[in-house]
Scaffold this active site. Sequence first.
Site, short mmCIF file in Angstrom:
data_model
loop_
_atom_site.label_atom_id
_atom_site.label_comp_id
_atom_site.label_asym_id
_atom_site.label_seq_id
_atom_site.Cartn_x
_atom_site.Cartn_y
_atom_site.Cartn_z
N VAL A 64 -3.50 1.81 12.64
CA VAL A 64 -4.38 0.89 11.92
C VAL A 64 -4.04 -0.56 12.25
O VAL A 64 -4.92 -1.39 12.46
CB VAL A 64 -4.34 1.15 10.40
CG1 VAL A 64 -5.21 0.16 9.64
CG2 VAL A 64 -4.78 2.58 10.08
N CYS A 65 -2.76 -0.87 12.34
CA CYS A 65 -2.33 -2.24 12.67
C CYS A 65 -2.80 -2.63 14.07
O CYS A 65 -3.26 -3.76 14.29
CB CYS A 65 -0.82 -2.36 12.57
SG CYS A 65 -0.16 -2.00 10.94
#
Length: 172
Positions: A64-65
């Site tokens: 996600v990052c």
Amino acid sequence: MTQERTGVATLKGNPITLVGPELKVGDQAPDFILSKNLLEEVTLKDYSGKIKLISVVPSLDTGVCDAQTRRFNSEAAELGDEVTILTVSVDLPFAQERWCGAAGIDRVITLSDYKTNAFGEAYGVLIKEFKLDMRSIFVLDKDDKITYVEYLSEMAEHPNYEAAIAAVKTLL
């Protein structure tokens, strides 16, 4: 005494504790000292006169990052020179540099909170249990007033990219 906030965030459903205050729209953004690389530090004043989107991620080496940082990097070109996008994590500066090189990230500035976690505490995103910074978004106007803030309640979820970009565009 440092403020701790419980019941506001989880990691895959498990409660986590955030250290620091909950900042709100209209607040003056706290100053910070972050590492740009191993030897160079920057403060909020280094970006004065710019609209700032601060994208906070736990670690660039997670899915996600990675997606969040790539998304804001691609948006940066359309936003122009009045806008600076900062990605803050606790990753070591050389890990950030390696990741950016491998991912072709060239418009987002990565900054590290690894030395003191002071950014995390000042912005209310330091995760007590992991010493990582919680996923969140802050948009600051040219005078460093917060005009948009999103604290995610679940660390593994994506932020609202469209709302963050729209908040930046209202300042242009």
